[in-house]
Design a protein around this motif. Structure first.
Motif, PDB file in Angstrom:
ATOM      1  N   PHE A   1       0.728  -1.296  -0.301  1.00  0.00           N
ATOM      2  CA  PHE A   1       0.773  -0.024  -0.256  1.00  0.00           C
ATOM      3  C   PHE A   1       0.768   1.345   0.254  1.00  0.00           C
ATOM      4  O   PHE A   1       1.274   2.362  -0.562  1.00  0.00           O
TER       5      PHE A   1
ATOM      6  N   ILE B   1      -2.989  -5.434  -2.090  1.00  0.00           N
ATOM      7  CA  ILE B   1      -4.220  -4.146  -1.784  1.00  0.00           C
ATOM      8  C   ILE B   1      -5.678  -4.545  -1.420  1.00  0.00           C
ATOM      9  O   ILE B   1      -6.211  -3.948  -0.562  1.00  0.00           O
ATOM     10  N   GLN B   2      -6.535  -5.676  -1.995  1.00  0.00           N
ATOM     11  CA  GLN B   2      -7.857  -5.742  -1.716  1.00  0.00           C
ATOM     12  C   GLN B   2      -8.422  -6.848  -0.556  1.00  0.00           C
ATOM     13  O   GLN B   2      -8.966  -5.921   0.522  1.00  0.00           O
TER      14      GLN B   2
ATOM     15  N   GLU C   1      -7.408  -3.791   1.756  1.00  0.00           N
ATOM     16  CA  GLU C   1      -8.823  -2.617   1.716  1.00  0.00           C
ATOM     17  C   GLU C   1     -10.100  -3.214   2.413  1.00  0.00           C
ATOM     18  O   GLU C   1     -10.748  -3.188   2.939  1.00  0.00           O
TER      19      GLU C   1
ATOM     20  N   PRO D   1     -12.553   1.442   0.857  1.00  0.00           N
ATOM     21  CA  PRO D   1     -11.355   1.261  -0.416  1.00  0.00           C
ATOM     22  C   PRO D   1     -10.417   2.512  -0.109  1.00  0.00           C
ATOM     23  O   PRO D   1     -10.571   3.891   0.442  1.00  0.00           O
ATOM     24  N   LEU D   2      -8.914   2.209  -0.627  1.00  0.00           N
ATOM     25  CA  LEU D   2      -7.841   3.164   0.050  1.00  0.00           C
ATOM     26  C   LEU D   2      -6.743   3.536  -0.935  1.00  0.00           C
ATOM     27  O   LEU D   2      -6.084   4.494  -1.042  1.00  0.00           O
TER      28      LEU D   2
ATOM     29  N   THR E   1      -7.736   7.518  -1.624  1.00  0.00           N
ATOM     30  CA  THR E   1      -8.827   7.816  -1.150  1.00  0.00           C
ATOM     31  C   THR E   1      -8.513   8.718   0.318  1.00  0.00           C
ATOM     32  O   THR E   1      -7.282   9.076   0.560  1.00  0.00           O
TER      33      THR E   1
ATOM     34  N   GLY F   1      -7.666   6.570   2.406  1.00  0.00           N
ATOM     35  CA  GLY F   1      -5.813   5.737   2.459  1.00  0.00           C
ATOM     36  C   GLY F   1      -5.069   7.250   2.861  1.00  0.00           C
ATOM     37  O   GLY F   1      -4.338   6.608   3.351  1.00  0.00           O
TER      38      GLY F   1
END
Length: 114
Positions: A14, A41-42, A45, A51-52, A63, A66
Motif C-alpha cells: 500500500f 491491496i484488495q 481494503e 477502498p484505500l 482515497t 487511504g
C-alpha cells in the motif's frame, strides 16, 4: 476489540503504491506480479473495510481513508524495520528472535533479511 488481519507486505505494498503512484512500478519494485499486488491491496481494503486507493488507467492515488491510514502505516513500518535492525548492533547480539512466515518466504526472503 475487533482485530484486523493483514500482513506486513500488504502494508508495504500500500505504501509503495501511494509513493510510486503506479501498480506496475510497485509490482516491479516489490518483485510481485501485478495480479498478486492487486490481491494484496484488495485483501488490505477488505480488512480495513473500505477502498484505500482510487485507480484510473494512468494514476493511482489514496482515497480519504487511504490518506488517513498512510501516516499510521508509515509509522508502523518504521517501527517494525527499526526494531529488527537493532539486532544488527553487535552490542545487542545474543538474544532470541522468533518469526513466523510462509515456507516460501522463509526460503526466498528470510535468509537475506537475517
Amino acid at each position: 476489540m475487533t482485530r484486523i488481519n493483514c500482513e506486513i507486505l500488504d502494508l508495504r505494498a500500500f505504501l509503495v503504491v501511494v509513493e510510486l503512484g503506479s501498480f506496475h512500478r510497485t509490482a516491479q519494485a516489490l518483485n510481485l506480479s501485478q495480479p498478486a499486488l492487486s490481491r494484496r491491496i484488495q485483501k488490505l481494503e477488505a480488512a480495513i473495510g473500505g477502498p484505500l486507493l482510487e485507480r484510473t488507467t494512468r494514476h493511482v492515488a489514496p482515497t480519504a481513508m487511504g490518506q488517513e491510514l498512510l501516516p499510521l502505516v508509515r509509522r508502523m513500518l518504521e517501527e517494525f524495520d527499526g526494531s529488527l535492525f537493532t539486532f544488527r548492533d553487535p552490542q545487542r547480539r545474543g538474544g532470541i528472535v522468533s518469526m513466523a512466515c510462509l515456507p516460501t518466504a522463509a526460503f526466498y526472503f528470510l535468509p537475506e533479511v537475517i
